[in-house]
Design an enzyme around this catalytic site. Structure first.
Site, mmCIF file in Angstrom:
data_model
loop_
_atom_site.group_PDB
_atom_site.id
_atom_site.type_symbol
_atom_site.label_atom_id
_atom_site.label_comp_id
_atom_site.label_asym_id
_atom_site.label_seq_id
_atom_site.Cartn_x
_atom_site.Cartn_y
_atom_site.Cartn_z
ATOM 1 N N GLY A 4 0.787 -1.521 -0.157
ATOM 2 C CA GLY A 4 0.162 -0.253 0.573
ATOM 3 C C GLY A 4 0.585 1.288 0.114
ATOM 4 O O GLY A 4 1.753 1.151 0.291
ATOM 5 N N GLN A 51 3.156 9.785 1.656
ATOM 6 C CA GLN A 51 4.132 9.632 1.622
ATOM 7 C C GLN A 51 4.838 9.608 1.392
ATOM 8 O O GLN A 51 5.899 9.332 0.913
ATOM 9 C CB GLN A 51 4.120 7.486 1.889
ATOM 10 C CG GLN A 51 3.488 7.225 3.093
ATOM 11 C CD GLN A 51 3.070 5.946 3.076
ATOM 12 O OE1 GLN A 51 1.791 5.341 2.266
ATOM 13 N NE2 GLN A 51 4.220 4.909 3.622
ATOM 14 N N CYS A 73 5.285 -0.525 7.367
ATOM 15 C CA CYS A 73 5.173 0.654 6.047
ATOM 16 C C CYS A 73 6.565 1.309 5.863
ATOM 17 O O CYS A 73 7.521 1.558 6.187
ATOM 18 C CB CYS A 73 4.589 1.721 7.410
ATOM 19 S SG CYS A 73 4.512 3.700 7.186
ATOM 20 N N LEU A 74 6.145 1.787 4.526
ATOM 21 C CA LEU A 74 7.502 2.084 3.511
ATOM 22 C C LEU A 74 8.216 3.097 4.087
ATOM 23 O O LEU A 74 9.083 4.081 3.941
ATOM 24 C CB LEU A 74 7.107 2.374 2.018
ATOM 25 C CG LEU A 74 6.424 1.303 1.372
ATOM 26 C CD1 LEU A 74 6.041 2.042 -0.213
ATOM 27 C CD2 LEU A 74 7.163 -0.045 1.225
ATOM 28 N N HIS A 130 -4.550 0.750 7.684
ATOM 29 C CA HIS A 130 -3.387 1.723 7.559
ATOM 30 C C HIS A 130 -2.522 2.919 6.661
ATOM 31 O O HIS A 130 -3.159 3.916 6.989
ATOM 32 C CB HIS A 130 -2.241 0.503 7.193
ATOM 33 C CG HIS A 130 -0.809 1.165 7.269
ATOM 34 N ND1 HIS A 130 0.323 0.590 8.259
ATOM 35 C CD2 HIS A 130 -0.426 1.919 6.382
ATOM 36 C CE1 HIS A 130 0.970 0.609 7.805
ATOM 37 N NE2 HIS A 130 1.340 1.795 6.863
ATOM 38 N N GLU A 131 -3.637 2.544 5.360
ATOM 39 C CA GLU A 131 -3.290 3.795 4.105
ATOM 40 C C GLU A 131 -4.342 4.759 4.774
ATOM 41 O O GLU A 131 -3.814 6.227 4.627
ATOM 42 C CB GLU A 131 -3.624 2.712 2.567
ATOM 43 C CG GLU A 131 -2.946 2.338 2.480
ATOM 44 C CD GLU A 131 -1.097 2.643 3.237
ATOM 45 O OE1 GLU A 131 -0.919 3.440 2.573
ATOM 46 O OE2 GLU A 131 -0.548 1.653 3.048
ATOM 47 N N HIS A 158 -2.901 7.700 7.133
ATOM 48 C CA HIS A 158 -1.812 8.399 6.522
ATOM 49 C C HIS A 158 -2.484 9.337 5.900
ATOM 50 O O HIS A 158 -1.773 10.403 5.730
ATOM 51 C CB HIS A 158 -0.769 7.679 5.186
ATOM 52 C CG HIS A 158 -0.033 6.761 5.315
ATOM 53 N ND1 HIS A 158 0.762 7.600 5.977
ATOM 54 C CD2 HIS A 158 0.286 5.286 5.741
ATOM 55 C CE1 HIS A 158 1.653 6.079 6.752
ATOM 56 N NE2 HIS A 158 1.380 5.136 5.644
HETATM 57 NI NI NI Z 1 2.184 3.026 6.355
#
Ligand code: NI
Length: 171
Positions: free
Chosen positions: A45, A50, A93-94, A135-136, A139
């Site tokens: 994701g 991000q 998470c990236l 999660h996304e 953000h």
């Molecule tokens: Ni993330």
């Protein structure tokens, strides 16, 4: 085009995204870039904030096995309308390279959003897709994985991420 991914504690990750209003070629190019960036990372994701784009938009592809066909889903201006059950998942998470943390989430989620052409849809999800949506979606509100942790885990993760930055800067 692969875009650089912002890493914690970058303050831009804390800015809430604004609603997407134009469903034009520029938006489609952004979505293409996000998909390319997510697959290259690789991740399941990626949210627009991000990559420093403060918009309410995220993409998910939970087809992670090599032989699975891709299952790219785009969520624009999403709203989580129902949460049911409880589960704990070891998330990554990236924006937190190398970190994995147990996070408590709802087991099932109902989300309303629009697609890349502005067409509304509603989706009920469970399993990894439900986790990824929560999660996304976080953000887009400037909320991060670390915010869900205990004070101790939060401190350890913060230290690990800032140490990582110091090592990068020294190289
Ligand atoms: Ni993330």
């Amino acid at each position: 085009m692969i875009r650089p991914i912002l890493c914690y504690p970058d303050k831009r990750l804390r800015e809430p995204g604004k609603d997407v209003e134009e469903f034009d070629a520029e938006l489609h190019a952004l979505i293409d870039d996000m998909a390319e960036t997510m697959y290259a990372a690789p991740g399941v994701g990626l949210a627009a904030p991000q990559i420093g784009v403060s918009k309410r938009l995220f993409i998910i592809d939970v087809a992670t096995e090599d032989d699975e066909p891709s299952d790219l889903r785009v969520f624009i201006n999403p709203e989580i309308v129902a949460l049911e059950g409880e589960t704990t998942f070891n998330e990554g998470c990236l924006s937190f390279p190398g970190a994995r943390e147990d996070v408590d989430r709802a087991e099932r989620v109902t989300v309303r959003a629009v697609d890349k052409d502005g067409k509304p849809f509603e989706l009920q999800a469970e399993g990894l897709l439900a986790i990824a949506i929560q999660h996304e979606n976080d953000h887009l509100d400037g909320r991060l994985m670390i915010d869900h942790l205990s004070v101790l885990r939060r401190r350890l993760l913060h230290r690990a991420m800032t140490k990582r930055l110091a090592v990068d800067a020294a190289q």
